[in-house]
Design a protein around this motif. Sequence first.
Motif, PDB file in Angstrom:
ATOM      1  N   ARG A   1       0.837  -1.209   0.000  1.00 51.75           N
ATOM      2  CA  ARG A   1       0.000   0.000   0.000  1.00 51.75           C
ATOM      3  C   ARG A   1       0.866   1.250   0.000  1.00 51.75           C
ATOM      4  O   ARG A   1       0.639   2.185  -0.763  1.00 51.75           O
ATOM      5  CB  ARG A   1      -0.892   0.018   1.245  1.00 51.75           C
ATOM      6  CG  ARG A   1      -2.292  -0.516   1.031  1.00 51.75           C
ATOM      7  CD  ARG A   1      -3.211  -0.085   2.178  1.00 51.75           C
ATOM      8  NE  ARG A   1      -2.583  -0.142   3.484  1.00 51.75           N
ATOM      9  CZ  ARG A   1      -2.555  -1.237   4.261  1.00 51.75           C
ATOM     10  NH1 ARG A   1      -3.132  -2.348   3.848  1.00 51.75           N
ATOM     11  NH2 ARG A   1      -1.966  -1.220   5.438  1.00 51.75           N
ATOM     12  N   GLU A   2       1.896   1.255   0.886  1.00 46.67           N
ATOM     13  CA  GLU A   2       2.688   2.473   1.047  1.00 46.67           C
ATOM     14  C   GLU A   2       3.548   2.776  -0.170  1.00 46.67           C
ATOM     15  O   GLU A   2       3.793   3.932  -0.489  1.00 46.67           O
ATOM     16  CB  GLU A   2       3.569   2.366   2.298  1.00 46.67           C
ATOM     17  CG  GLU A   2       2.764   2.522   3.576  1.00 46.67           C
ATOM     18  CD  GLU A   2       3.606   2.365   4.824  1.00 46.67           C
ATOM     19  OE1 GLU A   2       4.851   2.402   4.727  1.00 46.67           O
ATOM     20  OE2 GLU A   2       2.998   2.187   5.899  1.00 46.67           O
ATOM     21  N   THR A   3       4.057   1.736  -0.834  1.00 47.80           N
ATOM     22  CA  THR A   3       4.939   1.984  -1.975  1.00 47.80           C
ATOM     23  C   THR A   3       4.167   2.102  -3.280  1.00 47.80           C
ATOM     24  O   THR A   3       4.666   2.677  -4.242  1.00 47.80           O
ATOM     25  CB  THR A   3       5.975   0.857  -2.133  1.00 47.80           C
ATOM     26  OG1 THR A   3       5.272  -0.384  -2.287  1.00 47.80           O
ATOM     27  CG2 THR A   3       6.883   0.772  -0.933  1.00 47.80           C
ATOM     28  N   GLY A   4       2.969   1.540  -3.321  1.00 46.51           N
ATOM     29  CA  GLY A   4       2.191   1.578  -4.539  1.00 46.51           C
ATOM     30  C   GLY A   4       2.780   0.742  -5.660  1.00 46.51           C
ATOM     31  O   GLY A   4       2.423   0.902  -6.822  1.00 46.51           O
ATOM     32  N   ILE A   5       3.693  -0.154  -5.306  1.00 47.93           N
ATOM     33  CA  ILE A   5       4.333  -1.000  -6.313  1.00 47.93           C
ATOM     34  C   ILE A   5       3.469  -2.245  -6.540  1.00 47.93           C
ATOM     35  O   ILE A   5       2.856  -2.768  -5.609  1.00 47.93           O
ATOM     36  CB  ILE A   5       5.759  -1.393  -5.849  1.00 47.93           C
ATOM     37  CG1 ILE A   5       6.657  -0.155  -5.849  1.00 47.93           C
ATOM     38  CG2 ILE A   5       6.337  -2.503  -6.713  1.00 47.93           C
ATOM     39  CD1 ILE A   5       8.012  -0.381  -5.250  1.00 47.93           C
ATOM     40  N   THR A   6       3.403  -2.675  -7.787  1.00 46.37           N
ATOM     41  CA  THR A   6       2.667  -3.893  -8.109  1.00 46.37           C
ATOM     42  C   THR A   6       3.416  -5.104  -7.549  1.00 46.37           C
ATOM     43  O   THR A   6       4.608  -5.262  -7.814  1.00 46.37           O
ATOM     44  CB  THR A   6       2.536  -4.042  -9.632  1.00 46.37           C
ATOM     45  OG1 THR A   6       1.997  -2.826 -10.153  1.00 46.37           O
ATOM     46  CG2 THR A   6       1.660  -5.212  -9.991  1.00 46.37           C
ATOM     47  N   PHE A   7       2.735  -5.922  -6.763  1.00 46.85           N
ATOM     48  CA  PHE A   7       3.358  -7.124  -6.203  1.00 46.85           C
ATOM     49  C   PHE A   7       2.855  -8.349  -6.941  1.00 46.85           C
ATOM     50  O   PHE A   7       1.647  -8.514  -7.118  1.00 46.85           O
ATOM     51  CB  PHE A   7       2.989  -7.284  -4.714  1.00 46.85           C
ATOM     52  CG  PHE A   7       3.834  -6.487  -3.759  1.00 46.85           C
ATOM     53  CD1 PHE A   7       4.337  -5.244  -4.105  1.00 46.85           C
ATOM     54  CD2 PHE A   7       4.110  -6.991  -2.493  1.00 46.85           C
ATOM     55  CE1 PHE A   7       5.098  -4.511  -3.210  1.00 46.85           C
ATOM     56  CE2 PHE A   7       4.877  -6.258  -1.587  1.00 46.85           C
ATOM     57  CZ  PHE A   7       5.368  -5.021  -1.941  1.00 46.85           C
ATOM     58  N   VAL A   8       3.765  -9.199  -7.373  1.00 44.49           N
ATOM     59  CA  VAL A   8       3.382 -10.523  -7.886  1.00 44.49           C
ATOM     60  C   VAL A   8       3.937 -11.544  -6.910  1.00 44.49           C
ATOM     61  O   VAL A   8       5.148 -11.672  -6.742  1.00 44.49           O
ATOM     62  CB  VAL A   8       3.937 -10.784  -9.294  1.00 44.49           C
ATOM     63  CG1 VAL A   8       3.434 -12.126  -9.804  1.00 44.49           C
ATOM     64  CG2 VAL A   8       3.526  -9.668 -10.234  1.00 44.49           C
ATOM     65  N   PHE A   9       3.021 -12.232  -6.251  1.00 45.90           N
ATOM     66  CA  PHE A   9       3.356 -13.020  -5.088  1.00 45.90           C
ATOM     67  C   PHE A   9       3.074 -14.486  -5.384  1.00 45.90           C
ATOM     68  O   PHE A   9       1.991 -14.823  -5.854  1.00 45.90           O
ATOM     69  CB  PHE A   9       2.471 -12.512  -3.932  1.00 45.90           C
ATOM     70  CG  PHE A   9       2.684 -13.164  -2.620  1.00 45.90           C
ATOM     71  CD1 PHE A   9       3.651 -12.694  -1.750  1.00 45.90           C
ATOM     72  CD2 PHE A   9       1.894 -14.227  -2.219  1.00 45.90           C
ATOM     73  CE1 PHE A   9       3.833 -13.286  -0.513  1.00 45.90           C
ATOM     74  CE2 PHE A   9       2.073 -14.813  -0.982  1.00 45.90           C
ATOM     75  CZ  PHE A   9       3.048 -14.338  -0.125  1.00 45.90           C
ATOM     76  N   VAL A  10       4.057 -15.336  -5.130  1.00 47.75           N
ATOM     77  CA  VAL A  10       3.869 -16.772  -5.383  1.00 47.75           C
ATOM     78  C   VAL A  10       3.706 -17.507  -4.066  1.00 47.75           C
ATOM     79  O   VAL A  10       4.457 -17.271  -3.119  1.00 47.75           O
ATOM     80  CB  VAL A  10       5.083 -17.361  -6.136  1.00 47.75           C
ATOM     81  CG1 VAL A  10       5.099 -18.874  -6.023  1.00 47.75           C
ATOM     82  CG2 VAL A  10       5.058 -16.942  -7.587  1.00 47.75           C
ATOM     83  N   THR A  11       2.717 -18.366  -3.995  1.00 48.91           N
ATOM     84  CA  THR A  11       2.559 -19.170  -2.794  1.00 48.91           C
ATOM     85  C   THR A  11       1.819 -20.452  -3.138  1.00 48.91           C
ATOM     86  O   THR A  11       1.154 -20.536  -4.162  1.00 48.91           O
ATOM     87  CB  THR A  11       1.786 -18.402  -1.698  1.00 48.91           C
ATOM     88  OG1 THR A  11       1.704 -19.214  -0.531  1.00 48.91           O
ATOM     89  CG2 THR A  11       0.387 -18.050  -2.154  1.00 48.91           C
ATOM     90  N   HIS A  12       1.981 -21.473  -2.290  1.00 51.92           N
ATOM     91  CA  HIS A  12       1.070 -22.603  -2.442  1.00 51.92           C
ATOM     92  C   HIS A  12       0.168 -22.706  -1.223  1.00 51.92           C
ATOM     93  O   HIS A  12      -0.517 -23.701  -1.012  1.00 51.92           O
ATOM     94  CB  HIS A  12       1.817 -23.917  -2.752  1.00 51.92           C
ATOM     95  CG  HIS A  12       2.817 -24.308  -1.714  1.00 51.92           C
ATOM     96  ND1 HIS A  12       4.141 -24.469  -2.000  1.00 51.92           N
ATOM     97  CD2 HIS A  12       2.692 -24.559  -0.413  1.00 51.92           C
ATOM     98  CE1 HIS A  12       4.778 -24.808  -0.898  1.00 51.92           C
ATOM     99  NE2 HIS A  12       3.921 -24.862   0.076  1.00 51.92           N
ATOM    100  N   ASP A  13       0.198 -21.634  -0.409  1.00 49.76           N
ATOM    101  CA  ASP A  13      -0.616 -21.584   0.803  1.00 49.76           C
ATOM    102  C   ASP A  13      -1.888 -20.786   0.503  1.00 49.76           C
ATOM    103  O   ASP A  13      -1.854 -19.577   0.322  1.00 49.76           O
ATOM    104  CB  ASP A  13       0.221 -20.904   1.901  1.00 49.76           C
ATOM    105  CG  ASP A  13      -0.520 -20.844   3.221  1.00 49.76           C
ATOM    106  OD1 ASP A  13      -1.773 -20.869   3.199  1.00 49.76           O
ATOM    107  OD2 ASP A  13       0.146 -20.754   4.260  1.00 49.76           O
ATOM    108  N   GLN A  14      -3.024 -21.486   0.430  1.00 51.32           N
ATOM    109  CA  GLN A  14      -4.263 -20.829   0.017  1.00 51.32           C
ATOM    110  C   GLN A  14      -4.717 -19.775   1.027  1.00 51.32           C
ATOM    111  O   GLN A  14      -5.260 -18.733   0.630  1.00 51.32           O
ATOM    112  CB  GLN A  14      -5.365 -21.875  -0.165  1.00 51.32           C
ATOM    113  CG  GLN A  14      -5.374 -22.908   0.923  1.00 51.32           C
ATOM    114  CD  GLN A  14      -6.737 -23.443   1.188  1.00 51.32           C
ATOM    115  OE1 GLN A  14      -7.714 -22.698   1.229  1.00 51.32           O
ATOM    116  NE2 GLN A  14      -6.832 -24.742   1.359  1.00 51.32           N
ATOM    117  N   GLU A  15      -4.444 -20.039   2.304  1.00 55.67           N
ATOM    118  CA  GLU A  15      -4.864 -19.073   3.317  1.00 55.67           C
ATOM    119  C   GLU A  15      -4.147 -17.738   3.104  1.00 55.67           C
ATOM    120  O   GLU A  15      -4.754 -16.666   3.137  1.00 55.67           O
ATOM    121  CB  GLU A  15      -4.496 -19.646   4.685  1.00 55.67           C
ATOM    122  CG  GLU A  15      -5.355 -19.162   5.826  1.00 55.67           C
ATOM    123  CD  GLU A  15      -4.851 -19.775   7.122  1.00 55.67           C
ATOM    124  OE1 GLU A  15      -4.484 -19.007   8.020  1.00 55.67           O
ATOM    125  OE2 GLU A  15      -4.810 -21.028   7.194  1.00 55.67           O
TER     126      GLU A  15
END
Lengths: 295, 363
Positions: free
Chosen positions: B185-199
Motif C-alpha cells: 500500500r505504502e509503496t504503490g508498487i505492483t506485487f506478484v506473489f507466489v505461494t502454495h498456501d491458500q490461506e
Amino acid sequence: MINKIKQYVGIMPAIFVIGFFMFIPILIIVTYSLLEANPYGGVNWNLTTEAYTKILYERDLFDEISFNSAYLVIIFRSIWIALITVILCLVAGFPVAYYIAIQPPSRRNFLILLITVPFWTNLLIRTYSWILVLRDTGLVNNSLQVFGITDTPVKLLYTEGAIALGLIYTYIPFMILPIYASLERLDVKLIEASRDLYATRWITLRKIILPLSMPGIVAGSILVFIPALGAFIAPELLGGGQKLMLGSLVQLQFSSARNWPFGSALAVIILIVVMLALMLYARNAHKNNSEGTIH
Amino acid sequence: MAVAVSVRNVKKTYHGSPSIDALKNISFDIHHNEFFTLLGPSGCGKTTLLRLIAGFEDLTAGKLHLFEQNISHLPPEKRPVNTVFQHYALFPHMTIIENVAFGLRRLGKTENEANTAAEKMLELVHLDDFATRMPKQLSGGQQQRVALARALAPQPKVLLLDEPLSALDLKLRQNMRLELKRLQRETGITFVFVTHDQEEALAMSDRIAVMSAGKVQQIAKPDEIYETPANRFVADFIGDANFYDASIVKSENDVTTYQIGNGVHLKGPLRPNMPDNAKVTLFVRPEKISIINFSTLELVSGEIKDIVYLGSSTDYQIELNSSLSIVVRNENQQNGLAIAKPGDKVSLRIDPTSIRILESENS
Ligand SMILES: Nc1ncnc2c1ncn2[C@@H]1O[C@H](COP(=O)(O)OP(=O)(O)OP(=O)(O)O)[C@@H](O)[C@H]1O
Ligand SMILES: [Mg+2]
C-alpha cells in the motif's frame, strides 16, 4: 584422566608426522645453515653466519668483503617468476574453474578428472616433451615456418618465458581445484539476485563471484607460489640452467659447489618467503571468518 | 486500469530427458498497483512464470510486456522488476546497508545517495539499527525483511516474491503478511506473489491466479475464487468442499431438485441452458450447512459418524446413505460443547443458493 590420555594417544600420529616430517628437517636445515662449509661436502661443526653473509657479500682473495648482487638477483628472479606463474595460473585457471562449476554435476566430476590427468605421467617426462615443443626445430617453430609466419626459428626454449610456461603447466591444477571448490559452493541465487539488481555479468563477476571465491583464489595462489618458488625441474630443463633460479641454486650447493651451509641458508630464505606468504593468507582467512560470526 | 504485466501466450519447456512443459500457453494481465498472487500446488509452474518475468529463464514462446514495453528478451538487469527470493539470497560478504544499496549503486546513484535511500528502506522495514551488520548475524525474519528492503530500494515497477514467507514460523508469517500488505500500500508498487498456501493467498491478494499443471485455472478476487470457483480443481484446491455427481429431477421457480444418490435429493440453483436429465457436479462448502434436530420434514437427514475438533470449529462427518456422506463445519459456541455426538440422527439445512454447479468434468 583416562580420557585425557586417550586424547593424547589420539593426536600422537599427528604429532609424530608433523615432528618427523616437518620440524626435524627444518631444524637440521637451520642448524646446517649456521655451520662452516667443508670443502669436501658436509659441514664442520663451527658456528658461523658465513652462509648468510654470502647471500649479499663476496669475499675476495684478500679476505675483504664487498657487496654482491648475483644471488639477490636469483632470489628476486625466483620470486618474480613465481609471482608471474601465480598470476597467469589465476588468469587461465579461474575461467576453467568457473566453466567446470557451472556444468551439470555429472559432467563436473569428469572434467575434474581430466584436470588431474597430467599427474598420471612423470613430471620429468612431461617437461622433456615441452622441450620437443619449444626448441628451435620443435613443433611451434616448425609450424611458424611452415605457415610462413617467420623465416628463422624464434628463440623459445631457455628463456624466462619457457620457465614460466613450464611452471604454469605444472602447477595450474593446484590453482583450478581450490577455486573450483569455492565456486561450486557459490549459491547461483546470489548471481541471479545480482543480475536482478541491475548488475551486468561483468559487475556480477567483480562484485559477487570474485569476492566469494576469494578463499579459493588465495589458497590456489599459495599452492602455486610455494612449489613454483623452489621449483627445480622446469627452470633446469626449460631454462637450460642459464637463468638460474633458487631451486637450481640450492641443488648446486649440495652437489658440485659442495657448500651445504649456503644451500641450507638459501632454503631458509625460501622458507621465510613462504611463511610470509602464509601469514598474509592467515590474516585474510581470519578476516573472512570473523565476518561470519556473531559479535 | 493500467496493465503492469501482460502475459501473452507464454509457453515454457525445459528441454532434457524427459522435456517438461512447465507452462502451457498462458495469457493474463496484472494490473498496476495490484497485489497479484500465483497460487497452485507444487510443480504447477509458479516459480517458472516468476522467473520468466524476472528474466532468469528464456521464453519458449509468447510475449511479456511490462507497462507496454516488450521485455520478452531483455536480460534481467535491464528489466525494472526486482525479486524477493525464497531463501533471501542476501550477499553474505556485504553488510545489510551494502546489500540494500546494491541495486541503487548499479543504477548509477552515488554512494551517498544510495546509502541515504537504503537507510530509508531499512526504516520502512524496521531494521534501521542493523545497517552495519552482516546477513549471517540476523534471524530468518530479519533477513527476510532485508531481502524485501533490497528489492524495494530501487523502486521497481513490479516486485516479484517467490514464497517469501515459507521459511518463517507461523506467528512470524502472519505478522509478515500484514507487513507485506502495508508495504504494498505504502509503496504503490505492483506485487506478484507466489505461494502454495491458500490461506496466505486469500488473506493478502487483490486477485489470485489459480494454476495447475502449467495452466491458469481461474483469475479472480479471493471471495470469488472461494465462492464461485470456475471448476472442480479450483473448488477442491481452495478450502474444503463436498462434491456430488448429480442428475436433475425437476426444475421450478428458479429452484432445481437434484438427485445426488439413491433417494438423496438436494435443492439448488438452476443452471441456465441445461438440458433435462443432464449430468452435473454439485459442491457445497461444509460451513454453509447447518445441523438441526432430526425431522422428517427436511430434505436431507443422516447419522453422525465422526467428529473432528478444529479449535474454532468442529467438522461433523454425516452419513446420508450407505455410499454417500457429507462434511458439515460448525462454529464452536461459547461453551465449546459439541452440538451432537456420533450416532445421533440429525437433519441438515442447506440453502439452495449455497449449492454450486460445476461443469461435469474438465480440468
Ligand atoms: N531448471 C529446470 N529444469 C527442468 N525442469 C524444471 C526446472 N525448473 C522447474 N522445472 C519443472 O517445471 C515444473 C514447474 O516447476 P516450478 O518450479 O515452476 O513449480 P512451482 O509451481 O514453483 O512449484 P513449488 O510450489 O514446488 O515451488 C516442474 O515440473 C519442475 O520439475
Ligand atoms: Mg516454486
